[in-house]
Design a protein around this motif. Structure first.
Motif, mmCIF file in Angstrom:
data_model
loop_
_atom_site.group_PDB
_atom_site.id
_atom_site.type_symbol
_atom_site.label_atom_id
_atom_site.label_comp_id
_atom_site.label_asym_id
_atom_site.label_seq_id
_atom_site.Cartn_x
_atom_site.Cartn_y
_atom_site.Cartn_z
ATOM 1 N N SER A 70 3.539 10.403 15.247
ATOM 2 C CA SER A 70 2.197 9.809 15.214
ATOM 3 C C SER A 70 2.261 8.389 15.766
ATOM 4 O O SER A 70 1.340 7.926 16.443
ATOM 5 C CB SER A 70 1.608 9.853 13.802
ATOM 6 N N GLY A 71 3.374 7.698 15.504
ATOM 7 C CA GLY A 71 3.555 6.367 16.065
ATOM 8 C C GLY A 71 3.734 6.408 17.570
ATOM 9 O O GLY A 71 3.095 5.653 18.311
ATOM 10 N N VAL B 269 5.926 2.195 14.009
ATOM 11 C CA VAL B 269 5.818 3.435 13.238
ATOM 12 C C VAL B 269 6.805 4.475 13.774
ATOM 13 O O VAL B 269 7.451 5.189 13.005
ATOM 14 C CB VAL B 269 4.380 3.980 13.288
ATOM 15 N N GLY B 270 6.928 4.524 15.090
ATOM 16 C CA GLY B 270 7.870 5.459 15.702
ATOM 17 C C GLY B 270 9.272 5.227 15.192
ATOM 18 O O GLY B 270 9.975 6.175 14.824
ATOM 19 N N SER B 271 9.706 3.967 15.121
ATOM 20 C CA SER B 271 11.069 3.714 14.659
ATOM 21 C C SER B 271 11.184 3.940 13.159
ATOM 22 O O SER B 271 12.207 4.435 12.691
ATOM 23 C CB SER B 271 11.552 2.315 15.057
ATOM 24 N N ALA B 272 10.133 3.642 12.391
ATOM 25 C CA ALA B 272 10.177 3.892 10.940
ATOM 26 C C ALA B 272 10.412 5.376 10.674
ATOM 27 O O ALA B 272 11.306 5.757 9.925
ATOM 28 C CB ALA B 272 8.880 3.443 10.272
ATOM 29 N N THR C 245 -9.884 6.044 11.400
ATOM 30 C CA THR C 245 -10.324 5.278 10.230
ATOM 31 C C THR C 245 -9.824 5.913 8.940
ATOM 32 O O THR C 245 -9.427 5.206 8.006
ATOM 33 C CB THR C 245 -11.869 5.159 10.189
ATOM 34 N N ILE C 246 -9.835 7.247 8.888
ATOM 35 C CA ILE C 246 -9.276 7.922 7.710
ATOM 36 C C ILE C 246 -7.827 7.461 7.528
ATOM 37 O O ILE C 246 -7.393 7.110 6.436
ATOM 38 C CB ILE C 246 -9.302 9.464 7.877
ATOM 39 N N ASN C 247 -7.114 7.435 8.651
ATOM 40 C CA ASN C 247 -5.716 7.028 8.647
ATOM 41 C C ASN C 247 -5.539 5.601 8.150
ATOM 42 O O ASN C 247 -4.711 5.316 7.288
ATOM 43 C CB ASN C 247 -5.206 7.142 10.082
ATOM 44 N N VAL C 248 -6.341 4.697 8.697
ATOM 45 C CA VAL C 248 -6.217 3.280 8.347
ATOM 46 C C VAL C 248 -6.635 3.048 6.894
ATOM 47 O O VAL C 248 -5.858 2.541 6.077
ATOM 48 C CB VAL C 248 -7.098 2.407 9.287
ATOM 49 N N VAL C 249 -7.853 3.445 6.556
ATOM 50 C CA VAL C 249 -8.383 3.169 5.215
ATOM 51 C C VAL C 249 -7.593 3.948 4.160
ATOM 52 O O VAL C 249 -7.110 3.374 3.179
ATOM 53 C CB VAL C 249 -9.891 3.514 5.147
ATOM 54 N N ALA D 165 3.168 2.930 7.070
ATOM 55 C CA ALA D 165 3.375 3.107 8.509
ATOM 56 C C ALA D 165 2.288 4.002 9.091
ATOM 57 O O ALA D 165 1.778 3.763 10.183
ATOM 58 C CB ALA D 165 4.755 3.729 8.761
ATOM 59 N N ASN D 166 1.912 4.997 8.288
ATOM 60 C CA ASN D 166 0.808 5.868 8.653
ATOM 61 C C ASN D 166 -0.448 5.083 8.968
ATOM 62 O O ASN D 166 -1.130 5.320 9.963
ATOM 63 C CB ASN D 166 0.479 6.713 7.432
ATOM 64 N N ALA D 167 -0.759 4.182 8.067
ATOM 65 C CA ALA D 167 -1.961 3.358 8.236
ATOM 66 C C ALA D 167 -1.843 2.551 9.522
ATOM 67 O O ALA D 167 -2.804 2.434 10.287
ATOM 68 C CB ALA D 167 -2.128 2.434 7.040
ATOM 69 N N ILE D 168 -0.649 2.026 9.794
ATOM 70 C CA ILE D 168 -0.466 1.232 11.002
ATOM 71 C C ILE D 168 -0.628 2.099 12.252
ATOM 72 O O ILE D 168 -1.171 1.659 13.263
ATOM 73 C CB ILE D 168 0.906 0.511 10.985
ATOM 74 N N SER D 169 -0.212 3.377 12.162
ATOM 75 C CA SER D 169 -0.368 4.227 13.351
ATOM 76 C C SER D 169 -1.841 4.544 13.604
ATOM 77 O O SER D 169 -2.209 5.034 14.675
ATOM 78 C CB SER D 169 0.481 5.497 13.257
ATOM 79 N N GLY D 170 -2.679 4.214 12.623
ATOM 80 C CA GLY D 170 -4.126 4.292 12.847
ATOM 81 C C GLY D 170 -4.615 3.260 13.853
ATOM 82 O O GLY D 170 -5.805 3.194 14.164
#
Lengths: 95, 464
Positions: free
Chosen positions: B222-223, B245-248, A73-77, A38-43
């Motif tokens: 962060s989402g 991400v917000g809901s996750a 990019t750090i977040n995504v990669v 999910a972190n990567a997606i929030s990138g």
């Protein structure tokens, strides 16, 4: 209220519901990879960063934009790679 | 809409579908890796088509940013140890929030110079800056606590909750002023500064073992920050991905709070785990004695049991004992002992922390059981081995209304026939309360470092 805002809010609400539906089905075993994934997606903020950086800009804005691109990019990669590394370790017991 | 714009817009829809599908595949460990790949492909498509946008006229700085970010991200992802995963997730939250806030700041600077800000854009920018800013500094403090740069115990000062509330109110009032009156840059700078400050203030009073809640909450933030940025730049893919991400993060936050029987409010504002109760607990200890055990005896009990349940806690992570645990489980299973693992939802420092460590040690995930599935089995279990867990197995949570952990769902370890607890000392756990289970006649304490003690135990089991 501008029409684009109404559309945005509609999408926001529906996406939250979609998120709740799919995420409640993720088992506790996978909660850490779920988070890092999910972190990567929030990138996704990288899209905003690209639009800001690539446009016509003052120097200050370019600097802010580049930092935003680096962060996102750090977040995504980092996010997708570390999730893959973790998920690769989850193995079932072979009989 | 011309052809290019249509292609871009449709590609974003595809990316959104891939994100949702990716998370859906995370519902089983067998398909999860594919799910992660799908989400990554979605992200790649989204980035690629954005580069075609006619708004983008220069690529030099974009390439510089992507190359630097990719290198840092890839190296971090490769190097991080599985025990360091909570820190990694913590810091990634921070970068996500930071990126969103920076985009909003840049947009504000661009728009404030040229025209009056439309209300909806101004509100979106300010939300993005506040949520993103709080996420950024809050995540770094959480990272520091997990890594040990910042003390893990709650940091408190007089009037803390009031000061914190004033800082947040300051940010909100300045924001309202910007929306109602004018987009003045000095006021905007105040909003940014107060948001960053609030992120620090809001995490420092939260104790180390409450980090699963904080990390989940910051994940959610962060989402939401990305979502707000989506409104700023008028891009739906940000809104969709951000709200997923917000809901996750929100769901995980709820699960963690429920697993501790505490409200989010209580976790965030009560500076739990200060150890105030230690004095009282020490007195109560007086007439009770805990029995200790050596490796040989522990090996006898475990090696000749029919069923054994292993309960890992933060102590296993701290001692990096997951590989020794796997070796023990293998030895026991080789002798015909039925071995299961019981995982409490808040064991460790982030949701699913124990599962990842055991997966790293190649413990098959079908041996791992959630609290609700394993609890009915304890009464028929010969021996339970607890490794560095304390509050999550404290029976006091079931009946003592005055206990700070009253009502918290626990693993019913005390119902097993025999309990062996590996722990460094009889010291209290995070909640600062004594554990009566240590003095139960069925319990034996196996004192020492989890990794060393497990290795000794394995050696003894081999001799049987």
């Amino acid at each position: 209220m501008p029409e684009s805002l109404i559309i945005g809010v509609t999408i926001f609400v529906l996406s939250m519901f979609a998120g709740f539906e799919v995420i409640t089905k993720v088992p506790p075993t996978l909660h850490t990879p779920l988070m890092s994934g999910a972190n990567a997606i929030s990138g996704i903020a990288i899209i905003g960063a690209l639009l800001v950086t690539g446009g016509e800009n003052t120097i200050l804005n370019t600097i802010l934009g580049v930092i935003a691109i680096i962060f996102a990019t750090i977040n995504v990669v980092g996010g997708f790679l570390v999730t893959d590394r973790m998920l690769n370790m989850f193995k079932k017991k072979e009989k | 809409m011309n052809l290019l714009e249509t292609i871009i817009a449709l590609s974003y829809v595809l990316a959104a579908a891939l994100f949702i599908l990716g998370i859906k595949y995370m519902s089983s460990p067998a398909t999860a890796r594919k799910g992660n790949l799908l989400a990554a492909i979605g992200m790649f498509i989204a980035i690629l088509v954005t580069l075609l946008d006619k708004q983008i006229i220069g690529y030099t700085w974009i390439v510089v940013g992507i190359v630097i970010g990719s290198l840092i991200g890839a190296i971090a992802a490769r190097r991080v140890q599985m025990t360091g995963m909570p820190q990694m997730v913590g810091i990634l939250n921070g970068f996500g929030g930071g990126a969103s806030a920076l985009v909003a700041v840049a947009e504000f600077l661009r728009l404030s110079g040229t025209q009056a800000l439309p209300t909806d854009v101004a509100v979106s920018i300010l939300l993005s800056v506040i949520i993103g800013g709080v996420t950024f500094t809050g995540s770094f403090i959480a990272f520091g606590k997990l890594q040990g740069f910042v003390p893990g115990s709650p940091i408190q000062f007089p009037l803390q909750n009031i000061v914190n509330a004033l800082v947040l109110m300051g940010a909100v009032i300045s924001s309202v002023a910007i929306v109602l009156f004018s987009p003045a840059i000095p006021v905007f700078v105040i909003v940014v500064a107060l948001s960053l400050l609030y992120g620090i203030l809001f995490v420092i009073p939260i104790g180390g073992a409450d980090m699963p809640v904080v990390i989940s909450l910051l994940n959610s933030f962060s989402g939401l920050a990305a979502c707000a940025t989506g409104f700023v730049v008028g891009n739906n893919i940000l809104i969709i991905a951000g709200s997923l991400v917000g809901s996750a993060g929100f769901i995980l936050t709820q699960i963690m709070c429920k697993a501790m029987n505490r409200s989010l409010r209580n976790v965030l504002f009560s500076a739990f785990g200060t150890g105030d109760a230690v004095a009282g607990a020490a007195q109560a200890k007086g007439d009770k004695t805990a029995r200790s055990i050596d490796a040989e005896e522990a090996a006898m009990i475990m090696g000749y049991a029919q069923s054994a349940v292993i309960v890992p806690g933060y102590g296993m992570a701290a001692a990096q004992a997951q590989h020794a645990v796997r070796e023990l489980a293998e030895q026991l299973m080789g002798r015909g002992v039925e071995v299961k693992f019981a995982i409490h939802p808040v064991a460790g420092r982030m949701p699913g922390h124990m599962n990842v460590l055991l997966a790293e040690a190649q413990v098959p995930y079908n041996l791992l059981f959630d609290m609700d599935d394993i609890n009915p089995e304890f009464p028929h279990t010969d021996v339970v081995l607890v490794i560095g867990a304390n509050d999550v197995i404290n029976p006091v949570a079931r009946y003592d209304k005055s206990s700070p952990i009253y009502g918290m769902p626990i693993l019913d370890v005390d119902k097993a026939r025999h309990i062996i607890i590996i722990k460094r000392s009889l010291n209290v756990g995070f909640a600062g309360i004594d554990n009566e289970l240590f003095y139960d006649p069925k319990t034996t304490m196996y004192f020492g470092n989890a990794k060393e003690k497990l290795q000794e135990l394995v050696a003894e089991v081999k001799k049987l």
